[in-house]
Design an enzyme around this catalytic site. Structure first.
Site, short mmCIF file in Angstrom:
data_model
loop_
_atom_site.label_atom_id
_atom_site.label_comp_id
_atom_site.label_asym_id
_atom_site.label_seq_id
_atom_site.Cartn_x
_atom_site.Cartn_y
_atom_site.Cartn_z
N CYS A 72 0.72 -1.06 -0.06
CA CYS A 72 -0.01 -0.09 -0.03
C CYS A 72 0.99 1.32 -0.06
CB CYS A 72 -0.89 0.20 1.22
SG CYS A 72 -2.26 1.21 1.15
N HIS A 90 -2.90 -5.70 1.85
CA HIS A 90 -2.07 -5.71 3.00
C HIS A 90 -2.22 -7.18 3.64
CE1 HIS A 90 -1.93 -1.54 3.69
NE2 HIS A 90 -3.22 -1.30 3.14
N GLU A 148 -0.24 -8.49 5.64
CA GLU A 148 0.16 -8.61 6.84
C GLU A 148 -1.09 -8.36 7.83
OE1 GLU A 148 0.39 -5.94 4.80
OE2 GLU A 148 0.26 -4.01 5.97
#
Lengths: 192, 295
Positions: A77, A174, A176
Protein backbone atom coordinates in the site's frame (compact mmCIF):
# COMPACT_ATOMS: atom_id res chain seq x y z
CA UNK A 1 18.19 -14.64 6.64
CA UNK A 2 17.38 -11.29 8.23
CA UNK A 3 14.57 -9.03 6.98
CA UNK A 4 14.18 -5.40 8.00
CA UNK A 5 10.86 -3.57 8.23
CA UNK A 6 10.87 0.19 7.65
CA UNK A 7 9.47 1.51 10.95
CA UNK A 8 9.02 5.23 10.27
CA UNK A 9 5.21 5.02 10.50
CA UNK A 10 2.46 2.52 9.74
CA UNK A 11 1.72 -1.14 10.46
CA UNK A 12 5.32 -2.34 10.71
CA UNK A 13 4.53 -4.39 13.86
CA UNK A 14 2.04 -6.48 11.85
CA UNK A 15 4.75 -7.34 9.28
CA UNK A 16 7.19 -8.21 12.04
CA UNK A 17 4.61 -10.53 13.61
CA UNK A 18 4.14 -12.31 10.25
CA UNK A 19 7.90 -12.73 9.80
CA UNK A 20 8.21 -14.10 13.35
CA UNK A 21 5.50 -16.66 12.59
CA UNK A 22 7.69 -17.76 9.67
CA UNK A 23 10.68 -17.97 12.04
CA UNK A 24 12.58 -15.21 10.23
CA UNK A 25 14.91 -12.87 12.07
CA UNK A 26 13.69 -9.25 11.79
CA UNK A 27 14.61 -5.74 12.82
CA UNK A 28 13.02 -2.28 12.70
CA UNK A 29 14.65 0.21 10.31
CA UNK A 30 14.48 3.92 11.21
CA UNK A 31 17.93 5.18 10.26
CA UNK A 32 20.36 4.35 7.38
CA UNK A 33 22.70 2.33 9.61
CA UNK A 34 19.84 -0.09 10.39
CA UNK A 35 20.04 -1.43 6.81
CA UNK A 36 23.39 -3.09 7.46
CA UNK A 37 23.39 -6.88 7.27
CA UNK A 38 19.82 -7.18 5.97
CA UNK A 39 18.82 -9.59 3.17
CA UNK A 40 15.58 -7.80 2.38
CA UNK A 41 13.27 -4.99 3.45
CA UNK A 42 9.52 -4.54 3.80
CA UNK A 43 7.99 -1.08 3.54
CA UNK A 44 4.67 -1.30 5.41
CA UNK A 45 1.26 0.24 4.99
CA UNK A 46 0.75 3.64 6.53
CA UNK A 47 0.58 7.14 5.10
CA UNK A 48 2.95 7.48 2.14
CA UNK A 49 3.39 11.25 2.69
CA UNK A 50 4.41 10.69 6.32
CA UNK A 51 6.80 7.85 5.47
CA UNK A 52 8.32 9.87 2.60
CA UNK A 53 8.89 13.00 4.68
CA UNK A 54 10.53 11.04 7.50
CA UNK A 55 12.73 9.14 5.01
CA UNK A 56 13.93 12.46 3.60
CA UNK A 57 14.45 14.00 7.06
CA UNK A 58 16.64 11.09 8.23
CA UNK A 59 18.66 10.70 4.98
CA UNK A 60 17.21 7.33 4.03
CA UNK A 61 16.40 8.01 0.35
CA UNK A 62 19.77 7.23 -1.24
CA UNK A 63 20.64 4.33 1.12
CA UNK A 64 17.26 2.74 0.27
CA UNK A 65 17.86 3.17 -3.49
CA UNK A 66 21.31 1.59 -3.15
CA UNK A 67 19.85 -1.25 -1.05
CA UNK A 68 17.24 -1.92 -3.76
CA UNK A 69 19.93 -2.58 -6.38
CA UNK A 70 21.00 -5.82 -4.71
CA UNK A 71 18.26 -6.73 -2.26
CA UNK A 72 14.61 -7.65 -2.26
CA UNK A 73 12.14 -4.95 -1.21
CA UNK A 74 8.38 -5.32 -0.82
CA UNK A 75 6.02 -2.40 -0.36
CA UNK A 76 2.42 -2.85 0.82
CA UNK A 77 0.00 0.00 0.00
CA UNK A 78 1.88 3.14 1.17
CA UNK A 79 5.09 1.12 0.64
CA UNK A 80 4.09 0.40 -2.96
CA UNK A 81 3.39 4.11 -3.52
CA UNK A 82 6.79 5.01 -2.04
CA UNK A 83 8.59 2.54 -4.38
CA UNK A 84 6.87 3.84 -7.53
CA UNK A 85 8.15 6.26 -10.18
CA UNK A 86 5.10 8.49 -10.40
CA UNK A 87 1.98 9.28 -8.36
CA UNK A 88 1.09 12.52 -10.22
CA UNK A 89 1.59 14.67 -7.19
CA UNK A 90 4.53 16.14 -5.38
CA UNK A 91 5.74 13.81 -2.62
CA UNK A 92 9.02 11.99 -1.95
CA UNK A 93 9.31 8.73 -3.96
CA UNK A 94 12.08 6.16 -4.14
CA UNK A 95 11.41 5.66 -7.91
CA UNK A 96 12.85 2.13 -7.79
CA UNK A 97 10.02 0.35 -9.65
CA UNK A 98 8.71 1.06 -13.14
CA UNK A 99 5.15 1.47 -11.96
CA UNK A 100 2.81 4.43 -11.97
CA UNK A 101 0.42 4.56 -9.03
CA UNK A 102 -2.85 6.34 -8.32
CA UNK A 103 -3.43 6.99 -4.62
CA UNK A 104 -6.82 6.36 -2.92
CA UNK A 105 -8.02 4.98 -6.26
CA UNK A 106 -11.06 3.15 -4.90
CA UNK A 107 -12.35 6.16 -2.93
CA UNK A 108 -12.39 7.03 0.76
CA UNK A 109 -12.50 4.74 3.81
CA UNK A 110 -16.18 3.73 3.34
CA UNK A 111 -15.05 2.19 0.02
CA UNK A 112 -12.25 0.11 1.61
CA UNK A 113 -12.95 -3.58 0.93
CA UNK A 114 -11.99 -7.23 1.11
CA UNK A 115 -11.90 -9.46 -1.99
CA UNK A 116 -10.53 -12.79 -3.22
CA UNK A 117 -7.74 -12.57 -5.80
CA UNK A 118 -6.43 -15.12 -8.23
CA UNK A 119 -2.63 -14.87 -8.23
CA UNK A 120 -1.05 -17.56 -10.47
CA UNK A 121 2.55 -16.87 -9.30
CA UNK A 122 1.52 -17.29 -5.66
CA UNK A 123 -0.23 -20.59 -6.40
CA UNK A 124 2.80 -21.82 -8.29
CA UNK A 125 5.30 -20.73 -5.63
CA UNK A 126 3.39 -22.07 -2.63
CA UNK A 127 1.62 -25.06 -4.22
CA UNK A 128 -1.69 -23.85 -2.78
CA UNK A 129 -4.80 -23.61 -4.95
CA UNK A 130 -6.79 -21.41 -2.53
CA UNK A 131 -7.66 -17.92 -3.80
CA UNK A 132 -5.85 -15.12 -1.97
CA UNK A 133 -8.13 -13.12 0.36
CA UNK A 134 -6.91 -9.53 0.22
CA UNK A 135 -7.70 -6.48 2.39
CA UNK A 136 -7.69 -3.07 0.69
CA UNK A 137 -7.59 0.08 2.90
CA UNK A 138 -7.98 3.41 1.06
CA UNK A 139 -5.94 1.50 -1.45
CA UNK A 140 -3.93 2.73 -4.42
CA UNK A 141 -3.95 1.00 -7.80
CA UNK A 142 -1.02 0.42 -10.06
CA UNK A 143 -2.15 2.41 -13.11
CA UNK A 144 0.49 0.95 -15.40
CA UNK A 145 3.69 -1.06 -15.43
CA UNK A 146 6.61 -0.48 -17.79
CA UNK A 147 10.14 -1.76 -18.41
CA UNK A 148 10.51 -5.29 -17.07
CA UNK A 149 7.92 -4.80 -14.32
CA UNK A 150 5.13 -7.38 -14.62
CA UNK A 151 1.57 -7.61 -13.33
CA UNK A 152 0.97 -10.15 -10.54
CA UNK A 153 -2.68 -9.52 -9.67
CA UNK A 154 -5.72 -7.51 -10.67
CA UNK A 155 -9.19 -7.00 -9.16
CA UNK A 156 -12.33 -8.13 -11.02
CA UNK A 157 -12.59 -4.94 -13.11
CA UNK A 158 -9.00 -5.39 -14.35
CA UNK A 159 -7.29 -2.72 -12.26
CA UNK A 160 -3.77 -3.78 -11.26
CA UNK A 161 -3.14 -4.37 -7.53
CA UNK A 162 0.20 -6.23 -7.45
CA UNK A 163 3.37 -6.05 -9.53
CA UNK A 164 6.88 -7.45 -9.50
CA UNK A 165 10.12 -6.27 -11.07
CA UNK A 166 12.95 -8.73 -10.41
CA UNK A 167 13.41 -8.79 -6.64
CA UNK A 168 11.08 -5.82 -6.07
CA UNK A 169 7.44 -6.38 -5.13
CA UNK A 170 4.51 -3.97 -4.77
CA UNK A 171 0.98 -4.73 -3.52
CA UNK A 172 -1.99 -2.38 -3.07
CA UNK A 173 -3.38 -4.67 -0.37
CA UNK A 174 -2.20 -5.80 3.08
CA UNK A 175 -1.14 -9.44 3.55
CA UNK A 176 0.13 -8.39 7.00
CA UNK A 177 -3.46 -7.82 8.17
CA UNK A 178 -4.42 -11.44 7.47
CA UNK A 179 -3.35 -14.78 8.92
CA UNK A 180 -2.37 -16.08 5.46
CA UNK A 181 1.44 -16.19 5.27
CA UNK A 182 1.70 -17.09 1.57
CA UNK A 183 2.62 -13.61 0.35
CA UNK A 184 5.32 -13.25 2.99
CA UNK A 185 6.66 -16.68 1.98
CA UNK A 186 6.69 -15.55 -1.65
CA UNK A 187 8.66 -12.42 -0.73
CA UNK A 188 11.15 -14.46 1.30
CA UNK A 189 11.79 -16.60 -1.79
CA UNK A 190 12.82 -13.38 -3.61
CA UNK A 191 15.10 -12.34 -0.74
CA UNK A 192 16.83 -15.68 -0.55
CA UNK B 1 -15.06 -12.05 -7.19
CA UNK B 2 -17.22 -10.12 -4.76
CA UNK B 3 -15.97 -7.09 -2.85
CA UNK B 4 -17.15 -6.59 0.75
CA UNK B 5 -17.04 -3.09 2.22
CA UNK B 6 -17.53 -1.91 5.80
CA UNK B 7 -16.19 -5.11 7.40
CA UNK B 8 -14.60 -4.92 10.84
CA UNK B 9 -11.25 -5.90 9.25
CA UNK B 10 -11.23 -2.81 7.00
CA UNK B 11 -12.48 -0.54 9.80
CA UNK B 12 -9.79 -1.75 12.19
CA UNK B 13 -7.32 -1.87 9.30
CA UNK B 14 -7.33 1.89 8.70
CA UNK B 15 -6.41 2.45 12.35
CA UNK B 16 -3.54 -0.02 11.88
CA UNK B 17 -2.27 2.18 9.01
CA UNK B 18 -2.23 5.18 11.38
CA UNK B 19 0.03 3.47 13.93
CA UNK B 20 3.28 5.15 14.81
CA UNK B 21 1.75 8.42 13.62
CA UNK B 22 0.30 11.71 14.82
CA UNK B 23 -3.32 12.78 14.24
CA UNK B 24 -3.71 16.54 14.47
CA UNK B 25 -6.73 18.76 15.21
CA UNK B 26 -7.25 21.33 12.45
CA UNK B 27 -9.89 24.05 12.09
CA UNK B 28 -9.22 25.31 8.53
CA UNK B 29 -8.03 23.83 5.20
CA UNK B 30 -4.80 25.85 5.67
CA UNK B 31 -4.17 24.16 9.02
CA UNK B 32 -4.83 20.81 7.38
CA UNK B 33 -2.15 21.52 4.74
CA UNK B 34 0.33 22.53 7.44
CA UNK B 35 -0.43 19.30 9.31
CA UNK B 36 -0.04 17.16 6.17
CA UNK B 37 3.22 18.91 5.24
CA UNK B 38 4.53 18.29 8.75
CA UNK B 39 3.90 14.54 8.33
CA UNK B 40 0.58 14.03 10.15
CA UNK B 41 -0.88 10.58 9.33
CA UNK B 42 -4.44 12.00 9.58
CA UNK B 43 -6.27 15.14 10.65
CA UNK B 44 -9.29 15.75 12.87
CA UNK B 45 -11.49 18.40 11.22
CA UNK B 46 -13.38 20.63 13.67
CA UNK B 47 -14.61 24.19 14.13
CA UNK B 48 -12.78 24.85 17.38
CA UNK B 49 -9.90 23.06 19.08
CA UNK B 50 -10.71 21.76 22.60
CA UNK B 51 -8.95 24.72 24.32
CA UNK B 52 -11.36 27.10 22.55
CA UNK B 53 -14.37 24.86 23.24
CA UNK B 54 -13.46 25.20 26.93
CA UNK B 55 -13.02 28.96 26.65
CA UNK B 56 -16.27 29.51 24.72
CA UNK B 57 -18.50 27.31 26.86
CA UNK B 58 -22.04 26.56 25.66
CA UNK B 59 -23.05 23.45 23.74
CA UNK B 60 -20.34 21.98 21.51
CA UNK B 61 -21.75 20.14 18.48
CA UNK B 62 -20.62 18.42 15.27
CA UNK B 63 -18.81 20.87 12.96
CA UNK B 64 -20.36 22.36 9.81
CA UNK B 65 -20.20 19.65 7.08
CA UNK B 66 -19.08 22.31 4.59
CA UNK B 67 -15.95 23.03 6.66
CA UNK B 68 -15.21 19.30 6.97
CA UNK B 69 -15.62 18.86 3.18
CA UNK B 70 -13.24 21.76 2.50
CA UNK B 71 -10.65 20.13 4.76
CA UNK B 72 -11.19 16.78 2.99
CA UNK B 73 -10.52 18.55 -0.33
CA UNK B 74 -7.33 20.17 0.95
CA UNK B 75 -5.41 16.99 1.88
CA UNK B 76 -4.82 13.40 0.71
CA UNK B 77 -4.42 11.93 4.20
CA UNK B 78 -7.45 10.51 6.10
CA UNK B 79 -9.84 13.05 7.64
CA UNK B 80 -11.67 12.35 10.90
CA UNK B 81 -14.52 14.34 12.43
CA UNK B 82 -16.24 14.39 15.80
CA UNK B 83 -19.87 13.72 16.73
CA UNK B 84 -21.45 13.98 20.17
CA UNK B 85 -21.66 10.89 22.39
CA UNK B 86 -24.88 9.07 21.50
CA UNK B 87 -25.76 11.44 18.61
CA UNK B 88 -26.19 8.84 15.89
CA UNK B 89 -27.72 11.32 13.45
CA UNK B 90 -24.60 13.49 13.54
CA UNK B 91 -22.73 10.24 12.81
CA UNK B 92 -25.06 9.47 9.88
CA UNK B 93 -24.34 12.93 8.47
CA UNK B 94 -20.58 12.48 8.84
CA UNK B 95 -20.81 9.08 7.14
CA UNK B 96 -22.86 10.60 4.31
CA UNK B 97 -20.20 13.22 3.53
CA UNK B 98 -17.53 10.51 3.49
CA UNK B 99 -15.25 11.22 6.45
CA UNK B 100 -12.72 8.43 6.99
CA UNK B 101 -13.22 8.02 10.76
CA UNK B 102 -15.75 9.33 13.29
CA UNK B 103 -14.64 10.26 16.80
CA UNK B 104 -17.60 9.82 19.16
CA UNK B 105 -16.06 12.37 21.46
CA UNK B 106 -16.41 13.55 25.04
CA UNK B 107 -14.91 16.87 23.88
CA UNK B 108 -18.35 17.74 22.46
CA UNK B 109 -21.40 18.02 24.72
CA UNK B 110 -22.96 14.55 25.13
CA UNK B 111 -26.35 14.02 23.45
CA UNK B 112 -27.19 10.89 25.47
CA UNK B 113 -26.21 10.44 29.09
CA UNK B 114 -26.81 6.67 29.17
CA UNK B 115 -25.93 5.24 25.76
CA UNK B 116 -23.26 5.49 23.10
CA UNK B 117 -23.90 5.02 19.38
CA UNK B 118 -24.42 1.48 18.03
CA UNK B 119 -21.35 1.69 15.82
CA UNK B 120 -21.89 -1.73 14.21
CA UNK B 121 -24.63 -0.14 12.07
CA UNK B 122 -22.15 2.08 10.20
CA UNK B 123 -19.75 1.44 7.32
CA UNK B 124 -17.48 4.23 8.51
CA UNK B 125 -15.24 3.25 11.43
CA UNK B 126 -15.38 4.91 14.88
CA UNK B 127 -12.73 5.86 17.42
CA UNK B 128 -13.84 6.36 21.04
CA UNK B 129 -12.17 7.62 24.21
CA UNK B 130 -11.53 5.64 27.38
CA UNK B 131 -10.09 6.10 30.87
CA UNK B 132 -9.66 2.41 31.66
CA UNK B 133 -9.82 -1.03 30.07
CA UNK B 134 -13.49 -1.59 30.93
CA UNK B 135 -14.55 1.59 29.14
CA UNK B 136 -12.38 0.67 26.13
CA UNK B 137 -13.87 -2.81 25.82
CA UNK B 138 -17.44 -1.49 26.20
CA UNK B 139 -16.79 0.85 23.27
CA UNK B 140 -15.30 -1.99 21.19
CA UNK B 141 -18.35 -4.06 22.12
CA UNK B 142 -20.50 -1.29 20.60
CA UNK B 143 -18.41 -1.47 17.41
CA UNK B 144 -15.53 0.99 17.89
CA UNK B 145 -12.60 0.00 15.63
CA UNK B 146 -10.04 2.20 17.38
CA UNK B 147 -9.57 3.47 20.93
CA UNK B 148 -7.84 6.50 22.36
CA UNK B 149 -7.18 7.19 25.99
CA UNK B 150 -8.99 10.43 26.86
CA UNK B 151 -6.54 12.48 28.84
CA UNK B 152 -7.98 15.93 29.59
CA UNK B 153 -8.42 17.67 26.22
CA UNK B 154 -7.57 21.33 25.75
CA UNK B 155 -5.34 21.64 28.81
CA UNK B 156 -1.81 21.01 27.50
CA UNK B 157 -1.32 19.04 30.73
CA UNK B 158 -0.26 15.45 29.97
CA UNK B 159 -1.00 14.11 33.47
CA UNK B 160 -4.44 12.70 32.64
CA UNK B 161 -3.22 11.09 29.41
CA UNK B 162 -0.56 9.32 31.46
CA UNK B 163 -3.09 8.29 34.12
CA UNK B 164 -5.44 6.78 31.53
CA UNK B 165 -2.72 5.04 29.51
CA UNK B 166 -1.26 3.54 32.69
CA UNK B 167 -4.72 2.38 33.79
CA UNK B 168 -5.45 0.67 30.45
CA UNK B 169 -2.02 -0.86 29.91
CA UNK B 170 -1.72 -1.86 33.58
CA UNK B 171 -5.07 -3.68 33.46
CA UNK B 172 -3.91 -5.52 30.31
CA UNK B 173 -0.71 -6.59 32.08
CA UNK B 174 -2.75 -7.88 35.04
CA UNK B 175 -5.10 -9.69 32.69
CA UNK B 176 -2.32 -11.55 30.89
CA UNK B 177 -1.22 -13.19 34.15
CA UNK B 178 -4.73 -14.27 35.21
CA UNK B 179 -6.02 -17.82 35.17
CA UNK B 180 -8.89 -18.43 32.73
CA UNK B 181 -11.34 -19.07 35.57
CA UNK B 182 -10.66 -15.54 36.88
CA UNK B 183 -11.75 -13.83 33.65
CA UNK B 184 -15.51 -13.75 34.27
CA UNK B 185 -15.04 -12.09 37.62
CA UNK B 186 -12.57 -9.61 36.10
CA UNK B 187 -15.05 -8.89 33.28
CA UNK B 188 -17.66 -8.13 35.95
CA UNK B 189 -15.23 -5.86 37.79
CA UNK B 190 -14.36 -3.99 34.58
CA UNK B 191 -17.94 -3.84 33.34
CA UNK B 192 -16.68 -5.22 30.04
CA UNK B 193 -17.95 -7.95 27.67
CA UNK B 194 -16.47 -11.33 28.66
CA UNK B 195 -15.52 -12.33 25.10
CA UNK B 196 -13.47 -9.14 24.65
CA UNK B 197 -11.75 -9.63 28.02
CA UNK B 198 -10.82 -13.16 26.89
CA UNK B 199 -9.60 -11.90 23.50
CA UNK B 200 -7.49 -9.18 25.15
CA UNK B 201 -5.86 -11.78 27.38
CA UNK B 202 -5.08 -14.03 24.40
CA UNK B 203 -3.65 -11.14 22.33
CA UNK B 204 -1.78 -9.60 25.25
CA UNK B 205 -2.98 -6.21 23.98
CA UNK B 206 -6.13 -4.25 23.18
CA UNK B 207 -8.00 -5.96 20.28
CA UNK B 208 -7.89 -2.68 18.28
CA UNK B 209 -5.34 0.10 17.85
CA UNK B 210 -4.95 2.31 20.93
CA UNK B 211 -3.75 5.93 20.64
CA UNK B 212 -3.13 8.48 23.40
CA UNK B 213 -4.93 11.84 23.49
CA UNK B 214 -5.73 14.80 25.69
CA UNK B 215 -2.96 17.11 26.86
CA UNK B 216 -0.02 16.21 24.60
CA UNK B 217 1.82 19.49 23.88
CA UNK B 218 5.51 18.71 23.26
CA UNK B 219 7.67 16.13 21.43
CA UNK B 220 8.67 14.78 24.85
CA UNK B 221 5.00 14.35 25.84
CA UNK B 222 4.38 12.38 22.63
CA UNK B 223 7.43 10.15 23.14
CA UNK B 224 6.40 9.61 26.78
CA UNK B 225 3.05 8.23 25.67
CA UNK B 226 4.74 6.01 23.05
CA UNK B 227 7.20 4.62 25.62
CA UNK B 228 4.29 3.88 27.95
CA UNK B 229 3.00 1.62 25.15
CA UNK B 230 0.36 3.35 23.03
CA UNK B 231 0.27 2.92 19.24
CA UNK B 232 0.25 6.61 18.26
CA UNK B 233 -0.80 10.06 19.41
CA UNK B 234 -3.58 12.61 18.90
CA UNK B 235 -2.54 16.22 19.34
CA UNK B 236 -5.41 18.67 19.67
CA UNK B 237 -4.84 22.20 20.87
CA UNK B 238 -1.11 21.58 21.43
CA UNK B 239 -0.07 22.42 17.86
CA UNK B 240 -2.19 25.31 16.60
CA UNK B 241 -2.29 27.02 20.02
CA UNK B 242 1.53 27.17 20.05
CA UNK B 243 3.89 29.85 18.75
CA UNK B 244 5.16 27.98 15.64
CA UNK B 245 2.62 25.28 14.65
CA UNK B 246 4.46 23.97 11.53
CA UNK B 247 7.71 23.45 13.38
CA UNK B 248 6.09 21.94 16.48
CA UNK B 249 3.94 19.62 14.34
CA UNK B 250 6.98 18.29 12.43
CA UNK B 251 8.89 17.85 15.68
CA UNK B 252 6.08 15.83 17.28
CA UNK B 253 5.89 13.59 14.17
CA UNK B 254 9.63 12.88 14.44
CA UNK B 255 9.36 12.29 18.18
CA UNK B 256 6.71 9.61 17.66
CA UNK B 257 8.88 7.76 15.11
CA UNK B 258 12.09 8.04 17.15
CA UNK B 259 10.40 7.79 20.56
CA UNK B 260 13.16 5.58 21.97
CA UNK B 261 16.09 7.70 20.73
CA UNK B 262 16.82 10.42 23.32
CA UNK B 263 19.44 12.19 21.17
CA UNK B 264 16.92 12.63 18.33
CA UNK B 265 14.29 13.74 20.87
CA UNK B 266 16.73 16.36 22.15
CA UNK B 267 17.39 17.58 18.61
CA UNK B 268 13.71 17.94 17.67
CA UNK B 269 12.85 19.65 20.98
CA UNK B 270 15.14 22.61 20.26
CA UNK B 271 13.83 26.10 19.47
CA UNK B 272 10.17 25.23 19.02
CA UNK B 273 8.95 28.62 20.27
CA UNK B 274 6.15 29.06 22.79
CA UNK B 275 4.15 25.95 23.69
CA UNK B 276 0.41 26.35 24.30
CA UNK B 277 -0.16 28.09 27.62
CA UNK B 278 -1.88 25.17 29.22
CA UNK B 279 -3.98 24.65 32.32
CA UNK B 280 -2.99 22.65 35.34
CA UNK B 281 -5.56 19.85 35.64
CA UNK B 282 -5.00 19.37 39.38
CA UNK B 283 -6.20 22.95 40.01
CA UNK B 284 -9.22 22.65 37.74
CA UNK B 285 -12.75 22.44 39.23
CA UNK B 286 -14.29 18.97 38.73
CA UNK B 287 -17.17 20.47 36.74
CA UNK B 288 -14.76 21.69 34.05
CA UNK B 289 -13.23 18.26 33.45
CA UNK B 290 -14.59 16.44 30.42
CA UNK B 291 -12.92 13.03 30.64
CA UNK B 292 -15.74 11.80 32.89
CA UNK B 293 -18.20 11.99 29.99
CA UNK B 294 -18.73 8.45 28.66
CA UNK B 295 -20.70 5.57 30.17
Amino acid sequence: MKIGVLALQGDFAEHIAMLKRLKVETTEVRLPEHLKGLDGLIIPGGESTTIGKLAVAYNLMEPLRTFAQRHAIWGTCAGAIFMSKDVRRDQPLLSIMDIRVERNAFGRQVDSFEADLDIPELKQATGSKEPYHAIFIRAPIIESVSGDAKILASVADGRIVAAQQGHLLATSFHPELTTDTRFHEYFLSLAD
Amino acid sequence: MEQQTGTFAVKKGLAQMLKGGVIMDVVTPEHAKIAEDAGACAVMALERVPADIRANGGVARMSDPDLILKIMDAVTIPVMAKCRIGHFVEAQILEAIGVDYIDESEVLTPADEANHINKHLFKVPFVCGCRNLGEALRRIGEGAAMIRTKGEAGTGDVVEAVRHARAVLGDIRRLTTMADEELMSFAKELGAPYELVKETKELGRMPVVNFAAGGVATPADAALMMQLGVDGVFVGSGIFKSGDPAKRAAAIVKAVTHYQDASILAEVSKNLGEPMVGRNVSQMPEAEKIAGRGW
